[in-house]
Write a protein that holds these residues in place. Structure first.
Motif, PDB file in Angstrom:
ATOM      1  N   GLY A 158      -1.871   4.683   0.892  1.00 38.34           N
ATOM      2  CA  GLY A 158      -0.696   4.573   1.749  1.00 38.34           C
ATOM      3  C   GLY A 158       0.266   3.473   1.384  1.00 38.34           C
ATOM      4  O   GLY A 158       1.242   3.233   2.104  1.00 38.34           O
ATOM      5  N   VAL A 159       0.035   2.801   0.261  1.00 41.73           N
ATOM      6  CA  VAL A 159       0.929   1.732  -0.183  1.00 41.73           C
ATOM      7  C   VAL A 159       1.888   2.284  -1.231  1.00 41.73           C
ATOM      8  O   VAL A 159       1.481   2.975  -2.164  1.00 41.73           O
ATOM      9  CB  VAL A 159       0.128   0.547  -0.763  1.00 41.73           C
ATOM     10  CG1 VAL A 159       1.054  -0.457  -1.439  1.00 41.73           C
ATOM     11  CG2 VAL A 159      -0.665  -0.131   0.352  1.00 41.73           C
ATOM     12  N   ILE A 160       3.168   2.001  -1.062  1.00 38.22           N
ATOM     13  CA  ILE A 160       4.194   2.510  -1.971  1.00 38.22           C
ATOM     14  C   ILE A 160       5.053   1.368  -2.504  1.00 38.22           C
ATOM     15  O   ILE A 160       5.020   0.252  -1.980  1.00 38.22           O
ATOM     16  CB  ILE A 160       5.105   3.544  -1.278  1.00 38.22           C
ATOM     17  CG1 ILE A 160       5.896   2.875  -0.147  1.00 38.22           C
ATOM     18  CG2 ILE A 160       4.285   4.718  -0.745  1.00 38.22           C
ATOM     19  CD1 ILE A 160       6.964   3.779   0.472  1.00 38.22           C
ATOM     20  N   SER A 203       1.360   9.768   1.097  1.00 37.72           N
ATOM     21  CA  SER A 203       1.229   8.346   1.435  1.00 37.72           C
ATOM     22  C   SER A 203       0.905   8.155   2.914  1.00 37.72           C
ATOM     23  O   SER A 203       0.107   7.275   3.269  1.00 37.72           O
ATOM     24  CB  SER A 203       2.533   7.608   1.083  1.00 37.72           C
ATOM     25  OG  SER A 203       2.790   7.670  -0.311  1.00 37.72           O
ATOM     26  N   VAL A 204       1.507   8.975   3.780  1.00 38.02           N
ATOM     27  CA  VAL A 204       1.223   8.867   5.217  1.00 38.02           C
ATOM     28  C   VAL A 204      -0.240   9.196   5.493  1.00 38.02           C
ATOM     29  O   VAL A 204      -0.921   8.493   6.247  1.00 38.02           O
ATOM     30  CB  VAL A 204       2.154   9.804   6.017  1.00 38.02           C
ATOM     31  CG1 VAL A 204       1.706   9.888   7.473  1.00 38.02           C
ATOM     32  CG2 VAL A 204       3.596   9.322   5.929  1.00 38.02           C
ATOM     33  N   LEU A 209      -5.485   8.736   7.722  1.00 33.11           N
ATOM     34  CA  LEU A 209      -6.784   9.410   7.706  1.00 33.11           C
ATOM     35  C   LEU A 209      -7.666   8.993   6.528  1.00 33.11           C
ATOM     36  O   LEU A 209      -8.886   8.848   6.678  1.00 33.11           O
ATOM     37  CB  LEU A 209      -6.578  10.928   7.684  1.00 33.11           C
ATOM     38  CG  LEU A 209      -5.848  11.507   8.896  1.00 33.11           C
ATOM     39  CD1 LEU A 209      -5.724  13.023   8.760  1.00 33.11           C
ATOM     40  CD2 LEU A 209      -6.561  11.149  10.186  1.00 33.11           C
ATOM     41  N   GLU A 210      -7.063   8.798   5.356  1.00 32.71           N
ATOM     42  CA  GLU A 210      -7.880   8.431   4.196  1.00 32.71           C
ATOM     43  C   GLU A 210      -8.431   7.018   4.320  1.00 32.71           C
ATOM     44  O   GLU A 210      -9.586   6.760   3.961  1.00 32.71           O
ATOM     45  CB  GLU A 210      -7.071   8.573   2.904  1.00 32.71           C
ATOM     46  CG  GLU A 210      -7.926   8.420   1.654  1.00 32.71           C
ATOM     47  CD  GLU A 210      -7.154   8.651   0.374  1.00 32.71           C
ATOM     48  OE1 GLU A 210      -7.793   8.677  -0.695  1.00 32.71           O
ATOM     49  OE2 GLU A 210      -5.913   8.808   0.427  1.00 32.71           O
ATOM     50  N   ARG A 211      -7.624   6.105   4.831  1.00 35.40           N
ATOM     51  CA  ARG A 211      -8.106   4.735   5.010  1.00 35.40           C
ATOM     52  C   ARG A 211      -9.277   4.660   5.988  1.00 35.40           C
ATOM     53  O   ARG A 211     -10.159   3.824   5.866  1.00 35.40           O
ATOM     54  CB  ARG A 211      -6.977   3.832   5.505  1.00 35.40           C
ATOM     55  CG  ARG A 211      -6.039   3.386   4.424  1.00 35.40           C
ATOM     56  CD  ARG A 211      -5.314   2.131   4.829  1.00 35.40           C
ATOM     57  NE  ARG A 211      -4.322   1.756   3.854  1.00 35.40           N
ATOM     58  CZ  ARG A 211      -3.672   0.603   3.863  1.00 35.40           C
ATOM     59  NH1 ARG A 211      -3.904  -0.274   4.822  1.00 35.40           N
ATOM     60  NH2 ARG A 211      -2.776   0.329   2.940  1.00 35.40           N
ATOM     61  N   LYS A 212      -9.236   5.539   6.978  1.00 34.37           N
ATOM     62  CA  LYS A 212     -10.302   5.558   7.982  1.00 34.37           C
ATOM     63  C   LYS A 212     -11.495   6.402   7.537  1.00 34.37           C
ATOM     64  O   LYS A 212     -12.434   6.609   8.306  1.00 34.37           O
ATOM     65  CB  LYS A 212      -9.753   6.087   9.302  1.00 34.37           C
ATOM     66  CG  LYS A 212      -8.699   5.174   9.922  1.00 34.37           C
ATOM     67  CD  LYS A 212      -8.133   5.752  11.213  1.00 34.37           C
ATOM     68  CE  LYS A 212      -7.085   4.824  11.815  1.00 34.37           C
ATOM     69  NZ  LYS A 212      -6.492   5.384  13.065  1.00 34.37           N
TER      70      LYS A 212
END
Length: 245
Positions: A158-160, A203-204, A209-212
């Protein structure tokens, strides 16, 4: 769409050579190469050589971007470097939606132009995502969380960066221009907009969801290509009355 037998044989020979080269060069595992071969066959059957060109350009650009300054990425990667040899799930995540659209084009010939538009949009998103993440890692100067806009370490989900985002848009533009040259100039901007939108969706999903750990990167990639395809379809529905494909 009827494809001459001679062209089909040439395609299959080239495809077999491609599979062998990818496995020998350790770009793809054998199961991943076979998965890529199946996707290629489906796209060739439904979209012909234009579809294969889009797929091939995505693969070439993605492979180059992944290998570009690999040593620097190893040092910068926040979560550790990704394996260079792709697995079947990764191949399916990037090309599965395109293959599905090709099958739909075969099953529903009257709406083939719509499915090819959606196929191209999914490829534009996959290309934009790969270039923005792989090259943004190297050339990005400031990295932000796409939702909070707070500075965070490069490589995190999620970092751009501005540089990575622009490079991703360039990738989507390349696919859009190829679509214009090979399929239809009228819908090229649909492909461009949808490809960029799909990259932002990636990225969203990464920041949420991916980070969690609710989903993994393969699911994120599948979702961003599907989102791009549906975005192109939505734009088509809004603008199609004034266009002739």
């Amino acid at each position: 769409m009827q494809i001459p037998v001679t062209q089909t044989i040439i395609f299959l020979v080239v495809l077999i050579i491609f599979i062998i080269i990818c496995v020998k060069a350790r770009k793809l595992s054998l199961p991943a190469a076979l998965t890529a071969g199946l996707i290629g066959i489906l796209i060739f059957a439904g979209a012909g050589y234009p579809g294969i060109v889009l797929l091939a350009v995505f693969f070439v650009l993605g492979t180059w971007a992944t290998s570009h300054q690999k040593e620097k990425k190893v040092m910068l990667e926040a979560d550790g470097p990704e394996p260079q040899q792709r697995k079947p799930g990764q191949v399916l995540a990037n090309g599965g939606v395109a293959a599905l659209m090709a099958v739909a084009a075969l099953a529903d010939p009257p709406h083939r132009h719509i499915y090819l538009l959606m196929l191209a949009a999914s490829m534009a998103s996959a290309t934009a995502d790969t270039l923005s993440s792989e090259l943004g890692m190297v050339y990005g100067r400031r990295h932000f969380n796409i939702l909070t806009w707070k500075k965070e370490a490069r490589g995190l989900d999620g970092v751009i960066s501005l540089e990575g985002t622009l490079l991703g848009a360039l990738g989507a533009l390349i696919i859009a221009l190829l679509y214009a040259a090979l399929i239809s100039a009228a819908g090229a901007w649909y492909v461009l907009v949808a490809g960029i939108a799909g990259n932002f969706m990636d990225s969203v999903l990464g920041a949420t969801l991916e980070r969690k750990k609710f989903i993994n990167n393969d699911i994120v990639n599948s979702c961003n290509t599907l989102f791009a395809a549906l975005t192109a379809l939505f734009i088509y529905w809004c603008c199609a009355p004034s266009l002739h494909f």
